[in-house]
Design a protein around this motif. Structure first.
Motif, PDB file in Angstrom:
ATOM      1  N   GLU A 136     -16.254  15.259 -11.299  1.00  0.00           N
ATOM      2  CA  GLU A 136     -16.524  16.135 -10.161  1.00  0.00           C
ATOM      3  C   GLU A 136     -15.422  17.179  -9.969  1.00  0.00           C
ATOM      4  OE1 GLU A 136     -17.851  14.223  -6.621  1.00  0.00           O
ATOM      5  OE2 GLU A 136     -19.194  12.872  -7.685  1.00  0.00           O
ATOM      6  N   ALA A 137     -14.887  17.662 -11.079  1.00  0.00           N
ATOM      7  CA  ALA A 137     -13.901  18.738 -11.015  1.00  0.00           C
ATOM      8  C   ALA A 137     -14.530  19.986 -10.413  1.00  0.00           C
ATOM      9  CB  ALA A 137     -13.381  19.049 -12.418  1.00  0.00           C
ATOM     10  N   ILE A 138     -13.717  20.787  -9.764  1.00  0.00           N
ATOM     11  CA  ILE A 138     -14.206  22.034  -9.177  1.00  0.00           C
ATOM     12  C   ILE A 138     -14.376  23.074 -10.282  1.00  0.00           C
ATOM     13  CG2 ILE A 138     -13.664  23.951  -7.644  1.00  0.00           C
ATOM     14  CD1 ILE A 138     -12.281  22.054  -5.806  1.00  0.00           C
ATOM     15  N   LYS A 139     -15.610  23.508 -10.484  1.00  0.00           N
ATOM     16  CA  LYS A 139     -15.907  24.527 -11.493  1.00  0.00           C
ATOM     17  C   LYS A 139     -16.030  25.918 -10.875  1.00  0.00           C
ATOM     18  CE  LYS A 139     -16.441  21.516 -14.890  1.00  0.00           C
ATOM     19  NZ  LYS A 139     -15.540  21.462 -16.061  1.00  0.00           N
ATOM     20  N   SER A 140     -16.517  25.958  -9.644  1.00  0.00           N
ATOM     21  CA  SER A 140     -16.685  27.218  -8.933  1.00  0.00           C
ATOM     22  C   SER A 140     -16.953  26.873  -7.470  1.00  0.00           C
ATOM     23  CB  SER A 140     -17.866  28.022  -9.496  1.00  0.00           C
ATOM     24  OG  SER A 140     -19.094  27.383  -9.177  1.00  0.00           O
ATOM     25  N   PRO A 141     -16.811  27.838  -6.558  1.00  0.00           N
ATOM     26  CA  PRO A 141     -17.126  27.571  -5.150  1.00  0.00           C
ATOM     27  C   PRO A 141     -18.572  27.113  -4.965  1.00  0.00           C
ATOM     28  CG  PRO A 141     -15.960  29.657  -5.376  1.00  0.00           C
ATOM     29  CD  PRO A 141     -16.288  29.201  -6.764  1.00  0.00           C
ATOM     30  N   LEU A 142     -19.491  27.778  -5.663  1.00  0.00           N
ATOM     31  CA  LEU A 142     -20.904  27.441  -5.511  1.00  0.00           C
ATOM     32  C   LEU A 142     -21.196  26.034  -6.048  1.00  0.00           C
ATOM     33  CD1 LEU A 142     -23.659  28.372  -4.576  1.00  0.00           C
ATOM     34  CD2 LEU A 142     -24.026  29.399  -6.831  1.00  0.00           C
ATOM     35  N   ALA A 143     -20.576  25.688  -7.173  1.00  0.00           N
ATOM     36  CA  ALA A 143     -20.803  24.366  -7.753  1.00  0.00           C
ATOM     37  C   ALA A 143     -20.319  23.270  -6.819  1.00  0.00           C
ATOM     38  CB  ALA A 143     -20.101  24.263  -9.103  1.00  0.00           C
ATOM     39  N   LEU A 144     -19.212  23.501  -6.127  1.00  0.00           N
ATOM     40  CA  LEU A 144     -18.707  22.510  -5.165  1.00  0.00           C
ATOM     41  C   LEU A 144     -19.697  22.319  -4.026  1.00  0.00           C
ATOM     42  CD1 LEU A 144     -16.493  20.676  -4.007  1.00  0.00           C
ATOM     43  CD2 LEU A 144     -15.464  22.722  -2.976  1.00  0.00           C
ATOM     44  N   VAL A 145     -20.195  23.423  -3.490  1.00  0.00           N
ATOM     45  CA  VAL A 145     -21.176  23.349  -2.395  1.00  0.00           C
ATOM     46  C   VAL A 145     -22.432  22.621  -2.856  1.00  0.00           C
ATOM     47  CG1 VAL A 145     -22.732  24.739  -0.978  1.00  0.00           C
ATOM     48  CG2 VAL A 145     -20.317  25.364  -1.161  1.00  0.00           C
ATOM     49  N   ASN A 181     -23.867  22.219   7.018  1.00  0.00           N
ATOM     50  CA  ASN A 181     -24.621  23.429   6.673  1.00  0.00           C
ATOM     51  C   ASN A 181     -23.913  24.691   7.143  1.00  0.00           C
ATOM     52  OD1 ASN A 181     -26.671  22.095   5.346  1.00  0.00           O
ATOM     53  ND2 ASN A 181     -28.032  22.008   7.117  1.00  0.00           N
ATOM     54  N   VAL A 182     -23.326  24.649   8.328  1.00  0.00           N
ATOM     55  CA  VAL A 182     -22.596  25.805   8.847  1.00  0.00           C
ATOM     56  C   VAL A 182     -21.394  26.114   7.966  1.00  0.00           C
ATOM     57  CG1 VAL A 182     -21.184  26.646  10.768  1.00  0.00           C
ATOM     58  CG2 VAL A 182     -23.363  25.497  11.228  1.00  0.00           C
ATOM     59  N   ILE A 183     -20.642  25.072   7.614  1.00  0.00           N
ATOM     60  CA  ILE A 183     -19.446  25.257   6.799  1.00  0.00           C
ATOM     61  C   ILE A 183     -19.816  25.765   5.406  1.00  0.00           C
ATOM     62  CG2 ILE A 183     -17.587  24.009   5.629  1.00  0.00           C
ATOM     63  CD1 ILE A 183     -17.385  22.280   8.180  1.00  0.00           C
ATOM     64  N   MET A 184     -20.837  25.175   4.800  1.00  0.00           N
ATOM     65  CA  MET A 184     -21.245  25.603   3.463  1.00  0.00           C
ATOM     66  C   MET A 184     -21.753  27.036   3.479  1.00  0.00           C
ATOM     67  SD  MET A 184     -22.892  22.246   1.550  1.00  0.00           S
ATOM     68  CE  MET A 184     -24.330  22.141   2.624  1.00  0.00           C
ATOM     69  N   SER A 185     -22.536  27.382   4.483  1.00  0.00           N
ATOM     70  CA  SER A 185     -23.076  28.739   4.570  1.00  0.00           C
ATOM     71  C   SER A 185     -21.956  29.764   4.712  1.00  0.00           C
ATOM     72  CB  SER A 185     -24.034  28.836   5.757  1.00  0.00           C
ATOM     73  OG  SER A 185     -24.517  30.151   5.905  1.00  0.00           O
ATOM     74  N   ASN A 186     -21.006  29.477   5.569  1.00  0.00           N
ATOM     75  CA  ASN A 186     -19.876  30.390   5.758  1.00  0.00           C
ATOM     76  C   ASN A 186     -19.056  30.511   4.473  1.00  0.00           C
ATOM     77  OD1 ASN A 186     -17.879  31.918   7.491  1.00  0.00           O
ATOM     78  ND2 ASN A 186     -16.591  30.197   6.864  1.00  0.00           N
ATOM     79  N   PHE A 187     -18.876  29.385   3.799  1.00  0.00           N
ATOM     80  CA  PHE A 187     -18.090  29.368   2.571  1.00  0.00           C
ATOM     81  C   PHE A 187     -18.749  30.237   1.494  1.00  0.00           C
ATOM     82  CE2 PHE A 187     -16.825  26.999  -1.398  1.00  0.00           C
ATOM     83  CZ  PHE A 187     -15.481  27.355  -1.363  1.00  0.00           C
ATOM     84  N   VAL A 188     -20.052  30.089   1.329  1.00  0.00           N
ATOM     85  CA  VAL A 188     -20.783  30.838   0.298  1.00  0.00           C
ATOM     86  C   VAL A 188     -20.863  32.320   0.659  1.00  0.00           C
ATOM     87  CG1 VAL A 188     -23.028  31.151  -0.794  1.00  0.00           C
ATOM     88  CG2 VAL A 188     -22.097  28.849  -0.506  1.00  0.00           C
ATOM     89  N   ASN A 189     -21.133  32.623   1.930  1.00  0.00           N
ATOM     90  CA  ASN A 189     -21.340  34.016   2.344  1.00  0.00           C
ATOM     91  C   ASN A 189     -20.062  34.847   2.324  1.00  0.00           C
ATOM     92  OD1 ASN A 189     -24.074  33.544   2.761  1.00  0.00           O
ATOM     93  ND2 ASN A 189     -23.818  33.070   4.932  1.00  0.00           N
ATOM     94  N   THR A 190     -18.919  34.192   2.378  1.00  0.00           N
ATOM     95  CA  THR A 190     -17.660  34.945   2.409  1.00  0.00           C
ATOM     96  C   THR A 190     -16.847  34.795   1.125  1.00  0.00           C
ATOM     97  OG1 THR A 190     -16.485  33.095   3.463  1.00  0.00           O
ATOM     98  CG2 THR A 190     -17.500  34.729   4.920  1.00  0.00           C
TER      99      THR A 190
END
Length: 322
Positions: A136-145, A181-190
């Motif tokens: 579960e290494a971090i590959k990208s912001p989107l992959a983590l979400v 959902n709020v945290i993930m949405s903010n993370f992806v959108n910014t």
């Protein structure tokens, strides 16, 4: 012949005559045994779950490879690797006499960060590049979400078999999912505003991955580091977040800052400091991921009320210590 019998036979053929065997732990994760030979020498035998379609990782190979790698780095506070068999899924290591800490002092944080510095030495850069990715290494912001979102969906899809499981899923629906959902949405959108994520692939480190006080032993010679079946290459931000937010010992605000400062001091020449900004980004996500991991017993229907309460308390007491 049972798998354990085959392993004992394999050990005997390699010259390890087992006089006694005592299981230390076992369950969903690997089974661990203390074995003694005819001279009363103690060893640790670890038997891993074999790869499946749902979990294709070869944990035996991962631990074996990482132990060999950290040995090349001249890391001394680890078990000695004696042998393994990837087909039968076992590894034999030296037995480390020690106790698991119940808290961390400044000196412990220094030892933990010293260990990470040692296993990311410049002299082993080529060998390090050949390590596989950590679990579960971090590959990208989107992959983590996506990985956290998938984990939540799988838990929610379970048909609850007990009242406790029903309560847990209700809590996931009412408390965890809306906030996540709020945290993930903010993370992806910014994420386009976070240029430091562009350096992710350039700053990977060798990481034990499954970190926390449950995987270190306090000995007369200092802290020893154990359990590398999930180890491999990962971002330093993930290593730091897992240590800081580990449910068995969540770091205080003060220790979090000391931990980050120690990592910066010792690893800045190799990976710079952009990982700190990524750490701040992912801490809320890793917190929710731990909440989901703590409810893994939902899959078997064996979730206990105490574990659900522990998870809820962990979440309720959580703050991001920036």
């Amino acid at each position: 012949m049972e798998r354990l019998e085959l392993i004992v036979k394999d050990l005997q053929e390699r010259g390890y005559c087992t006089q006694s065997m005592k299981q230390i732990k076992g369950g969903i994760n690997s089974a661990v045994f203390q074995i003694k030979d005819s001279n009363s020498n103690k060893f640790l035998l670890k038997i891993y779950p074999l790869p499946t379609n749902n979990d294709p990782r070869n944990r035996c190979l991962a631990e074996q490879s990482f132990l060999r790698y950290v040995t090349l780095c001249n890391a001394s506070k680890i078990p000695t690797f004696y042998g393994s068999d990837n087909y039968l899924g076992w590894t034999l290591m030296s037995w480390v006499d020690g106790v698991r800490p119940i808290n961390l002092a400044q000196s412990d944080i220094n030892e933990i960060t010293d260990f990470i510095e040692i296993i990311n030495c410049d002299s082993c850069i080529n060998q390090r590049a050949r390590l596989q990715s950590a679990s579960e290494a971090i590959k990208s912001p989107l992959a983590l979400v996506e990985s956290i979102s998938d984990r939540l969906k799988k838990l929610k899809s379970i048909t609850p078999s007990t009242q406790i499981c029903q309560d847990a899923i209700r809590w996931l629906n009412n408390e965890i999912e809306p906030h996540l959902n709020v945290i993930m949405s903010n993370f992806v959108n910014t994420k386009s505003n976070r240029s430091y994520w562009a350096e992710l692939d350039l700053q990977t480190i060798a990481s034990p991955s499954d970190v926390g006080i449950h995987n270190i032993l306090r000995t007369s010679k200092g802290l020893y580091f154990i359990d590398f079946e999930y180890a491999g290459l990962d971002d330093l931000s993930k290593f730091a977040a897992d240590w800081i937010l580990q449910p068995e010992y969540k770091m205080s605000r003060e220790k979090r800052h000391v931990f980050i400062e120690c990592l910066l001091e010792k690893l800045y020449p190799r990976v710079g400091d952009s990982w700190v900004y990524r750490l701040i980004d992912i801490e809320p996500l890793i917190h929710f991921k731990w909440c989901l991991i703590m409810l893994n017993k939902l899959y078997s229907g064996n979730l206990r009320r105490e574990q659900l309460s522990k998870t809820i308390n962990y979440h309720n007491n959580w703050t991001i210590n920036i």
